[in-house]
Design a protein around this motif. Sequence first.
Motif, PDB file in Angstrom:
ATOM      1  N   PHE A 223       6.586   0.729   4.881  1.00  0.00           N
ATOM      2  CA  PHE A 223       7.421   0.794   3.925  1.00  0.00           C
ATOM      3  C   PHE A 223       6.471   0.022   2.780  1.00  0.00           C
ATOM      4  CE2 PHE A 223       9.570   1.050   8.141  1.00  0.00           C
ATOM      5  CZ  PHE A 223      10.265   1.941   8.183  1.00  0.00           C
ATOM      6  N   THR A 224       6.387   1.261   1.568  1.00  0.00           N
ATOM      7  CA  THR A 224       5.579   0.684   0.571  1.00  0.00           C
ATOM      8  C   THR A 224       5.931   0.575  -0.285  1.00  0.00           C
ATOM      9  OG1 THR A 224       3.435   0.654   2.739  1.00  0.00           O
ATOM     10  CG2 THR A 224       3.110   0.509   0.055  1.00  0.00           C
ATOM     11  N   HIS A 225       6.774  -0.715  -1.808  1.00  0.00           N
ATOM     12  CA  HIS A 225       5.926  -0.806  -2.884  1.00  0.00           C
ATOM     13  C   HIS A 225       4.880  -0.902  -3.586  1.00  0.00           C
ATOM     14  CE1 HIS A 225       6.419  -1.677  -7.074  1.00  0.00           C
ATOM     15  NE2 HIS A 225       7.684  -2.118  -6.393  1.00  0.00           N
ATOM     16  N   GLU A 243      -3.321   5.051  -2.416  1.00  0.00           N
ATOM     17  CA  GLU A 243      -4.279   4.380  -1.858  1.00  0.00           C
ATOM     18  C   GLU A 243      -3.220   5.125  -0.773  1.00  0.00           C
ATOM     19  OE1 GLU A 243      -4.578  -0.187  -1.832  1.00  0.00           O
ATOM     20  OE2 GLU A 243      -3.019   0.737  -3.440  1.00  0.00           O
ATOM     21  N   VAL A 244      -1.833   4.998  -1.014  1.00  0.00           N
ATOM     22  CA  VAL A 244      -1.405   5.053   0.379  1.00  0.00           C
ATOM     23  C   VAL A 244      -1.637   6.151   1.064  1.00  0.00           C
ATOM     24  CG1 VAL A 244       1.272   5.254   1.580  1.00  0.00           C
ATOM     25  CG2 VAL A 244       0.727   3.665  -1.023  1.00  0.00           C
ATOM     26  N   ILE A 245      -2.064   7.672   0.880  1.00  0.00           N
ATOM     27  CA  ILE A 245      -2.335   8.772   0.905  1.00  0.00           C
ATOM     28  C   ILE A 245      -3.142   7.779   2.219  1.00  0.00           C
ATOM     29  CG2 ILE A 245      -2.908  11.055   0.629  1.00  0.00           C
ATOM     30  CD1 ILE A 245      -1.509  11.088  -1.103  1.00  0.00           C
ATOM     31  N   ALA A 246      -4.221   7.910   1.551  1.00  0.00           N
ATOM     32  CA  ALA A 246      -6.211   6.831   1.883  1.00  0.00           C
ATOM     33  C   ALA A 246      -6.227   5.954   3.493  1.00  0.00           C
ATOM     34  CB  ALA A 246      -7.186   6.669   1.493  1.00  0.00           C
ATOM     35  N   LEU A 257       6.634   5.470   1.435  1.00  0.00           N
ATOM     36  CA  LEU A 257       7.217   5.000  -0.295  1.00  0.00           C
ATOM     37  C   LEU A 257       7.903   4.954  -0.354  1.00  0.00           C
ATOM     38  CD1 LEU A 257       3.879   7.730  -1.986  1.00  0.00           C
ATOM     39  CD2 LEU A 257       4.193   4.840  -1.652  1.00  0.00           C
ATOM     40  N   CYS A 258       8.325   3.615  -1.298  1.00  0.00           N
ATOM     41  CA  CYS A 258       9.892   3.827  -1.677  1.00  0.00           C
ATOM     42  C   CYS A 258      10.077   3.864  -2.830  1.00  0.00           C
ATOM     43  CB  CYS A 258       9.870   2.020  -1.667  1.00  0.00           C
ATOM     44  SG  CYS A 258       9.860   1.277   0.043  1.00  0.00           S
ATOM     45  N   HIS A 259      10.965   4.328  -3.473  1.00  0.00           N
ATOM     46  CA  HIS A 259      11.129   4.973  -4.368  1.00  0.00           C
ATOM     47  C   HIS A 259      10.481   5.425  -5.592  1.00  0.00           C
ATOM     48  CE1 HIS A 259       9.769   1.009  -5.729  1.00  0.00           C
ATOM     49  NE2 HIS A 259      10.659  -0.322  -5.514  1.00  0.00           N
ATOM     50  N   VAL A 260      10.222   6.694  -5.486  1.00  0.00           N
ATOM     51  CA  VAL A 260       9.011   7.421  -5.766  1.00  0.00           C
ATOM     52  C   VAL A 260       9.478   7.433  -7.196  1.00  0.00           C
ATOM     53  CG1 VAL A 260       7.687   8.175  -3.675  1.00  0.00           C
ATOM     54  CG2 VAL A 260       9.930   9.530  -4.707  1.00  0.00           C
ATOM     55  N   ASN A 261      10.326   7.909  -7.374  1.00  0.00           N
ATOM     56  CA  ASN A 261      11.788   7.888  -8.731  1.00  0.00           C
ATOM     57  C   ASN A 261      11.106   7.199 -10.062  1.00  0.00           C
ATOM     58  OD1 ASN A 261      13.462   6.448  -7.162  1.00  0.00           O
ATOM     59  ND2 ASN A 261      14.496   6.132  -9.268  1.00  0.00           N
ATOM     60  N   THR A 287       8.666   9.596   1.485  1.00  0.00           N
ATOM     61  CA  THR A 287       9.651   9.033   0.228  1.00  0.00           C
ATOM     62  C   THR A 287      10.802   8.991   0.640  1.00  0.00           C
ATOM     63  OG1 THR A 287       9.721  11.765  -0.223  1.00  0.00           O
ATOM     64  CG2 THR A 287       7.324  10.994  -0.758  1.00  0.00           C
ATOM     65  N   GLU A 288      11.230   8.178  -0.395  1.00  0.00           N
ATOM     66  CA  GLU A 288      12.484   7.756  -1.082  1.00  0.00           C
ATOM     67  C   GLU A 288      12.898   7.783  -2.006  1.00  0.00           C
ATOM     68  OE1 GLU A 288      13.583   3.206  -0.918  1.00  0.00           O
ATOM     69  OE2 GLU A 288      13.397   4.378   0.773  1.00  0.00           O
ATOM     70  N   ALA A 289      14.217   7.993  -2.919  1.00  0.00           N
ATOM     71  CA  ALA A 289      14.736   7.859  -3.680  1.00  0.00           C
ATOM     72  C   ALA A 289      16.048   8.221  -4.874  1.00  0.00           C
ATOM     73  CB  ALA A 289      14.069   9.296  -4.986  1.00  0.00           C
TER      74      ALA A 289
END
Length: 513
Positions: A223-225, A243-246, A257-261, A287-289
Motif C-alpha cells: 500500500f503505497t503513498h 514508478e509504482v506501475i513499473a 495506490l493510496c488516496h489517488v485524489n 486504487t482508492e480515493a
Amino acid sequence: MTSQDTRRPRPSPSRITADVVIEGGRVIDPESGLDMVTTVAVTGGVITAVGPSDVTARRRIDATGKIVSPGFIDLHSHAQSITGLRLQALDGVTTALELEAGALPIARTLDLSAAQGRPVNYGFSAGWITARAHVLDGIPLTTSSPDQLPTALHVARRHSAALKRTLGPASTREADRILGHVDEAIGEGAIGIGVLLGYAPESERAEYLALAALAARHNAPAFTHQRWMSNQEPGSSLEATLEVIAAAAGTGASLHLCHVNSSSVQMIDQAMTAIEHARAHGVRVTTEAYPYGANSTVISAPFFAPENLGRLGMTPDRITYLPTGERVKNEERLRELRAIDPSGLCIGEFYDLDDEVGRSMLLRGILFADTAIASDAMPVVPEIPDPAQVWPLADGHVTHPRSVGCFAQLLGWVVRDLGALSLTEAIRRATLVPADILSSAAPAMRRKGRIQPGCDADITVFDPDTVAARATYGQVVPSHGISEVLVHGVPVVLDGELVLDALPGRAVTSNVS
C-alpha cells in the motif's frame, strides 16, 4: 470458503431461529447482484439466511425504507483508537484497517488492540517507515506508553525530531535489515506492506523495487503513498505513479495506490490513464480515493515544505494548522510551525470543490474503474489516548471530516446530490472492492463485503434519502442517516446511537482465516 461458496445467496429454509433478524429493508449484495426487499437472519456472528419467510429471533431490526448493505471496509484509517473507530462506526464502517502506514512490531500491535477491545474489525500492514526509523535512526520498536499502539503515525509524531536518516537513502546492508523487519511482520499477521514513499522521497528506487518483490513473494499488496505530489516535472505526481506501475510490472506484485485524489493533484487524468493502460496489460495496480478536496497530515511532510507548495498549486494560506485552527498566513509562519511542531497535524486544500474544474478532478479519481473508497481517517486533536473511552466528545476536538463522514459523504453527496455514481456501485466500492483487494493476503476478507449465507454478519443499515456527512473542518459531528451497524452480528450502532459497551471487533490478519 472459496469464491464459489459466496457467489450467490443459498436458498433459505422456510422457518429458522436466529439471534438477529433485519426485516423490511432493501438488501443489496454487490457480488451476487441481489437487490430486493427481503429479510436477513444472523446467528453466531454469521449471516445464516437471506430471504427466509418465517424467523424467530431474539432481536428484530425494522429496516423499512432503508438499505441493508455489507458493512463498509476502510483500507486506510490512521484513527486506530476506540474513539476514532467509534466515529467510523457511526459512518457505517465495520472494518477499519491501517494499511498505508502500518505498524511495527505487528504481534504487539494486535495483542494490544485485542486487550483494549475495538468496536469494529482492525488490522495493520507491515510499517516500512517504522522499520527504517529503527534501522537508520535507532528508534526503538516500542512506544513510550504501554497503552499506545506502535503505529507508523505514532513514530512520525513522537519521534519526528530524531528522524534524520529515515527519510533518505540506506546502504545495501541497511536495506536488507529493513526488509527483514518487514518480512518478519508479515509472518506475524501483517496484511501486506505499508510504504510511505512520500515521506521518504530520497530513499532509493531499488529499495522500493525490493519491497514490491517481497510483496509478490507473499502474494500480498504493498500500500503505497507515492513518492511525489507535484504538478511539475521532474518529480511530478505522474512520474511517481509511473514508478509504482513499473515496480508492479517488474515484480508481478499487486501494488495499491493510496488516496489517488490527493496524490495525483492536477495530474489525475494522466495518472489514471497510465494505470488504465497498465491494467489492460495485466499489471496489478489498485486504487482508492476519498470524496474531499483537502488532505491531512503532519505539517513537516516534505510536500508541504514552502519551496514545494508551488509545485502543488498551493499557497500557505490553504493549510490549516489544527492545534490552533489557524490558516497559515505566509511562508515564514509555515517554516516556524514546521520547526516548532513538526508532528502537528494540519489540513491542506488541494482542490476547490466550489470550482467545477476542481470538483471534476476529484470525481475523476473516485469514479475511476474499481477505485475503493477509503477515508484516510486521522485522530482527533487533541488526541484521546487509549484505553480511555470518552464519549461523547467534548467541544474543541477537531479532525479532517473524512475521518468522521467519508462514507456518508459518498452516499449523500456523490450518489444522491451529484448523481455521479449509482447507489449499488457506491456500495460495491465501499465493500466488495476493498474485500477483493485483500482476499489473497487476508483470508477473512473473503467472508466480508457480502450479504450472503455463510459470510460474516458485518452489516450496515442506512436511509438513502437522509444519509449525510455532518462533520466540518472545524467541528467533529457524526454522520447522519446510518441507523444500525452490526459487527459479527453484534450491534455497535442502534437507532443511530453508539452501543458503548459493544467492542466486538476482531483482528484481520494475513494468517488467520
